[in-house]
Design a protein around this motif. Structure first.
Motif, PDB file in Angstrom:
ATOM      1  N   GLU A 190       1.786  11.418  10.590  1.00  0.00           N
ATOM      2  CA  GLU A 190       2.319  10.465  11.263  1.00  0.00           C
ATOM      3  C   GLU A 190       3.111   9.393  10.280  1.00  0.00           C
ATOM      4  O   GLU A 190       2.981   8.347  10.628  1.00  0.00           O
ATOM      5  CB  GLU A 190       1.353   9.832  12.459  1.00  0.00           C
ATOM      6  CG  GLU A 190       1.368  10.715  13.424  1.00  0.00           C
ATOM      7  CD  GLU A 190       0.687  10.238  14.814  1.00  0.00           C
ATOM      8  OE1 GLU A 190      -0.047   9.370  14.578  1.00  0.00           O
ATOM      9  OE2 GLU A 190       0.473  11.072  15.779  1.00  0.00           O
ATOM     10  N   THR A 191       2.914   9.785   9.115  1.00  0.00           N
ATOM     11  CA  THR A 191       3.305   8.750   8.114  1.00  0.00           C
ATOM     12  C   THR A 191       4.640   8.197   8.522  1.00  0.00           C
ATOM     13  O   THR A 191       5.551   8.776   8.575  1.00  0.00           O
ATOM     14  CB  THR A 191       3.163   9.333   6.511  1.00  0.00           C
ATOM     15  OG1 THR A 191       3.263   8.243   5.458  1.00  0.00           O
ATOM     16  CG2 THR A 191       4.180  10.372   6.305  1.00  0.00           C
ATOM     17  N   GLN A 243      -0.622  10.849   3.543  1.00  0.00           N
ATOM     18  CA  GLN A 243      -1.430  11.837   3.662  1.00  0.00           C
ATOM     19  C   GLN A 243      -1.425  12.571   5.133  1.00  0.00           C
ATOM     20  O   GLN A 243      -1.872  13.709   5.233  1.00  0.00           O
ATOM     21  CB  GLN A 243      -2.803  11.448   3.122  1.00  0.00           C
ATOM     22  CG  GLN A 243      -3.483  10.770   4.228  1.00  0.00           C
ATOM     23  CD  GLN A 243      -5.142  10.506   3.724  1.00  0.00           C
ATOM     24  OE1 GLN A 243      -5.500  11.128   2.829  1.00  0.00           O
ATOM     25  NE2 GLN A 243      -5.645   9.332   4.506  1.00  0.00           N
ATOM     26  N   CYS A 244      -0.835  11.968   6.005  1.00  0.00           N
ATOM     27  CA  CYS A 244      -0.915  12.540   7.558  1.00  0.00           C
ATOM     28  C   CYS A 244       0.395  12.859   7.855  1.00  0.00           C
ATOM     29  O   CYS A 244       1.353  12.187   7.342  1.00  0.00           O
ATOM     30  CB  CYS A 244      -1.811  11.738   8.457  1.00  0.00           C
ATOM     31  SG  CYS A 244      -1.143  10.370   9.100  1.00  0.00           S
ATOM     32  N   MET A 272       0.852  -1.291  -0.008  1.00  0.00           N
ATOM     33  CA  MET A 272       0.053   0.032   0.009  1.00  0.00           C
ATOM     34  C   MET A 272       0.884   1.197   0.052  1.00  0.00           C
ATOM     35  O   MET A 272       2.159   0.936   0.464  1.00  0.00           O
ATOM     36  CB  MET A 272      -0.944   0.027   1.210  1.00  0.00           C
ATOM     37  CG  MET A 272      -0.334  -0.001   2.575  1.00  0.00           C
ATOM     38  SD  MET A 272      -1.343   0.136   4.020  1.00  0.00           S
ATOM     39  CE  MET A 272      -1.290   1.837   4.193  1.00  0.00           C
ATOM     40  N   GLY A 329      -0.949   1.142   8.048  1.00  0.00           N
ATOM     41  CA  GLY A 329      -0.853   2.472   8.413  1.00  0.00           C
ATOM     42  C   GLY A 329      -0.436   2.800   9.767  1.00  0.00           C
ATOM     43  O   GLY A 329      -0.590   1.709  10.807  1.00  0.00           O
ATOM     44  N   VAL A 330       0.527   3.770  10.049  1.00  0.00           N
ATOM     45  CA  VAL A 330       0.705   3.946  11.652  1.00  0.00           C
ATOM     46  C   VAL A 330      -0.511   4.113  12.218  1.00  0.00           C
ATOM     47  O   VAL A 330      -0.846   3.901  13.485  1.00  0.00           O
ATOM     48  CB  VAL A 330       1.560   5.085  11.765  1.00  0.00           C
ATOM     49  CG1 VAL A 330       1.726   5.971  13.251  1.00  0.00           C
ATOM     50  CG2 VAL A 330       3.036   5.060  10.844  1.00  0.00           C
ATOM     51  N   CYS A 331      -1.562   4.742  11.646  1.00  0.00           N
ATOM     52  CA  CYS A 331      -2.865   5.037  12.182  1.00  0.00           C
ATOM     53  C   CYS A 331      -3.932   3.676  12.501  1.00  0.00           C
ATOM     54  O   CYS A 331      -4.811   3.694  12.935  1.00  0.00           O
ATOM     55  CB  CYS A 331      -3.932   5.912  11.137  1.00  0.00           C
ATOM     56  SG  CYS A 331      -4.078   5.064   9.350  1.00  0.00           S
ATOM     57  N   CYS A 367       0.513   5.249   1.354  1.00  0.00           N
ATOM     58  CA  CYS A 367      -0.294   6.354   1.926  1.00  0.00           C
ATOM     59  C   CYS A 367       0.780   7.266   2.571  1.00  0.00           C
ATOM     60  O   CYS A 367       1.598   6.908   3.462  1.00  0.00           O
ATOM     61  CB  CYS A 367      -1.387   5.831   2.795  1.00  0.00           C
ATOM     62  SG  CYS A 367      -2.358   7.433   3.446  1.00  0.00           S
ATOM     63  N   CYS A 398       3.452   5.168   4.361  1.00  0.00           N
ATOM     64  CA  CYS A 398       3.085   3.913   5.007  1.00  0.00           C
ATOM     65  C   CYS A 398       3.044   2.807   3.964  1.00  0.00           C
ATOM     66  O   CYS A 398       2.189   3.199   2.887  1.00  0.00           O
ATOM     67  CB  CYS A 398       1.645   4.218   5.964  1.00  0.00           C
ATOM     68  SG  CYS A 398       2.109   5.256   7.377  1.00  0.00           S
ATOM     69  N   LYS A 414      -4.673   1.788   9.769  1.00  0.00           N
ATOM     70  CA  LYS A 414      -5.448   1.458   8.584  1.00  0.00           C
ATOM     71  C   LYS A 414      -4.554   0.309   7.608  1.00  0.00           C
ATOM     72  O   LYS A 414      -3.268   0.240   7.513  1.00  0.00           O
ATOM     73  CB  LYS A 414      -5.452   2.365   7.486  1.00  0.00           C
ATOM     74  CG  LYS A 414      -5.876   2.497   6.156  1.00  0.00           C
ATOM     75  CD  LYS A 414      -6.125   3.871   5.572  1.00  0.00           C
ATOM     76  CE  LYS A 414      -5.091   4.599   4.872  1.00  0.00           C
ATOM     77  NZ  LYS A 414      -5.592   5.888   4.207  1.00  0.00           N
TER      78      LYS A 414
HETATM   79 FE1  SF4 Z   1      -2.075   7.136   5.792  1.00  0.00          FE
HETATM   80 FE2  SF4 Z   1      -2.655   6.072   7.935  1.00  0.00          FE
HETATM   81 FE3  SF4 Z   1      -0.006   6.189   7.100  1.00  0.00          FE
HETATM   82 FE4  SF4 Z   1      -1.329   8.594   7.968  1.00  0.00          FE
HETATM   83  S1  SF4 Z   1      -0.790   6.949   9.347  1.00  0.00           S
HETATM   84  S2  SF4 Z   1       0.043   8.263   6.264  1.00  0.00           S
HETATM   85  S3  SF4 Z   1      -3.313   8.172   6.916  1.00  0.00           S
HETATM   86  S4  SF4 Z   1      -1.781   5.117   6.333  1.00  0.00           S
END
Ligand code: SF4
Ligand code: FSO
Length: 543
Positions: free
Chosen positions: A10-11, A7-8, A3, A21-23, A5, A17, A25
């Motif tokens: 905390e990437t 966009q945030c 994947m 995701g660190v989040c 991403c 990521c 996801k």
């Molecule tokens: Fe994307 Fe989540 Fe990683 Fe932020 S932490 S960049 S939203 S996957």
């Protein structure tokens, strides 16, 4: 790479990521979100190419807002819900192509998928990395993230019944532009500023929606302790959900507490009449993991930021609504009139213990533009007399990174003749410190949610007028903003559009800015990162 991403804030490694995701996801959710964004680009392409008037697209406008909102950081982790939304949006896209006689062959406007598997393999081809040139990719994503934030704010206004068709038209224009290979970096920089222009419009629309329906926020002391009744915690940003929950819990013996970004609901006159609207519980979004355990009652997420619950016990008490979603947690739908039935949440609350007290006392907020301008004479006198030397706009978001302790330290070490203007969940880094007041004006003025950063801009523009200045940058205001997700991106672009220069952005600059794009922002707008607290305070105080 499974994947991608970035966009945030905390990437992973501030670059992207790529595994999870660190989040929280996962790959599947990340890919389905990519495909949902791509489907929105397809609709946008059709609207733009066929010159369709957005005023005629009621359902599509709304579904586009919801789709973009779903893809914002920490809003929706539910693969099934996202798949359903993709199917819905592709159906609308195909009907639109038919109705408008679209005869183009842009892939986003014509691709088909017929299973989860085909969605995931299509998503692998159309995500962020599909744009090879890193500067074009960076600008496209900057525009998309700004539009995601704009869509979120526009959706809240929509829920209150306020719309501005020009915002929808811009969303289509901006999303379609990210598919257009003929656009140069300069074209995309211009479009980035235009995104900021619509950011101002979107936040102004939401401000008008909120204040016309719920009154102007006013100085309010919010209790942070608890009572001994069963209770519901409501998180996120949607005030129509807040209103409906208060109406439905009235007289039931169930108390309601706000969490995170819902805290500013207490500042609105319309919500003060509810005896069961008790206070705010806990802190900013990332601290929910422990705080939800001790809350004991059900939790309603109206938007982001959801942190994946660590225990089944907590997960079993989480409900979502609107664009928010988490697998296994019920999503409460709206009927055709926007009405929601929260009775399952209320019934659950009645059977559960009351919250454990984790704090006592109160916090003060409600300093949105109307309230601050009511105090304008006092503020202007304090500036003229030298009692207030400088204002620090410290709006934005909070996050889990240790480096964000900078903001607490910064607030603590600021000289006592300075005032912090805040909005968004960034405030939790310093809103419980005893920073005192200047002649009765508290040293931390909280305007509200992240979208209420608009209020801070209104206040700045008013002060510029009162002091007879030509340029907003001549005011004694410094900008030290914390960002996390895409709503902060639209707030930043809005400030840039309004001409604000020399914004410091932290705790890190966005990973999605390529070195060249970062250079443009630094050279054109004076954007800078953060350093040490001591150096930064010295710099700002002498600037
Ligand atoms: Fe994307 Fe989540 Fe990683 Fe932020 S932490 S960049 S939203 S996957
Ligand atoms: Fe915070 Fe989350 Fe409001 Fe964001 S709770 S981080 S910028 O969603 O939207 O400020």
């Amino acid at each position: 790479m499974s994947m991608f991403c970035y966009q945030c804030q905390e990437t992973a490694k501030n670059t992207g990521c790529t595994i999870k995701g660190v989040c929280g996801k996962n790959e599947e959710v990340a890919k389905l979100q990519d495909l949902l964004v791509y489907a929105v680009k397809g609709i946008s392409e059709i609207v733009v190419k066929t010159k369709t008037n957005a005023a005629e697209l009621h359902t599509i406008n709304h579904e586009v807002l919801t789709s973009l909102f779903i893809t914002i950081t920490n809003a929706n982790f539910d693969a099934d819900a996202i798949e359903k939304q993709i199917v819905k949006v592709l159906g609308l896209r195909d009907q639109l192509a038919k109705d408008t006689g679209y005869n183009g062959n842009q892939d986003a406007a014509v691709f088909t998928v017929d299973s989860r598997e085909s969605m995931l393999s299509k998503a692998s081809l159309v995500g962020v990395l599909a744009t090879e040139n890193e500067d074009i990719r960076s600008l496209r994503e900057l525009i998309i993230y700004g539009i995601k934030g704009l869509a979120a704010y526009t959706e809240h206004a929509f829920n209150i019944g306020k719309e501005d068709v020009s915002i929808y038209s811009f969303i289509y224009e901006g999303m379609a532009a990210t598919l257009d290979d003929s656009l140069t970096a300069d074209d995309l920089v211009a479009l980035t500023l235009k995104t900021g222009e619509y950011g101002v419009k979107g936040m102004a629309l939401l401000d008008e929606a909120n204040t016309s329906r719920y009154g102007n926020p006013e100085i309010t002391s919010v209790n942070i302790g608890v009572r001994k009744n069963p209770a519901i915690l409501i998180s996120g940003h949607d005030l129509t959900d807040m209103e409906q929950l208060l109406e439905q819990t009235k007289g039931t013996g169930v108390d309601v507490y706000t969490h995170g970004e819902m805290l500013p609901a207490h500042y609105y006159p319309a919500f003060k009449k509810y005896d069961n609207f008790v206070g705010n519980y806990g802190n900013s979004w990332w601290m929910q993991v422990g705080e939800f355990e001790s809350f004991h009652g059900p939790i309603l997420f109206t938007t982001n930021c959801i942190v994946p619950p660590k225990t089944p016990e907590v997960a079993g008490r989480i409900f979502t609504t609107g664009a928010a979603g988490f697998p296994g947690c019920p999503n409460i739908p709206a009927d055709e009139n926007g009405k929601k039935d929260f009775s399952a949440i209320i019934e659950m609350a009645k059977k559960l213990p009351s919250p454990d007290e984790i704090e006592t006392g109160s916090i003060v907020g409600g300093f949105a533009h109307n309230q601050v301008l009511a105090l304008a004479d006092k503020v202007v006198d304090a500036v003229k007399s030298g009692a207030i030397k400088k204002f620090f706009v410290m709006a934005g978001c909070d996050g889990r990174m240790k480096s964000r302790e900078y903001y607490t330290e910064f607030a603590k070490q600021l000289p006592s003749d300075t005032i912090i203007l805040t909005a968004g969940c960034a405030k939790y880094r310093y809103n419980k410190l005893e920073l005192g007041d200047i002649g009765g004006i508290p040293r931390v003025l909280d305007a509200g949610q992240c979208n209420d950063s608009y209020s801070l801009a209104v206040i700045a523009l008013k002060l510029k007028e009162v002091f007879g200045l030509d340029d907003v940058n001549e005011l004694p205001i410094a900008y030290n903003i914390a960002w996390y997700e895409q709503k902060a991106v639209i707030v930043l672009l809005a400030l840039l559009y309004l001409g604000v220069k020399n914004i410091h952005l932290g705790p890190t600059l966005p990973g999605f800015l390529s070195p060249n794009v970062a250079k443009v922002l630094v050279e054109t707008f004076g954007i800078a990162g953060i350093g040490t607290v001591e150096d930064d305070i010295e710099f700002f105080m002498n600037a």
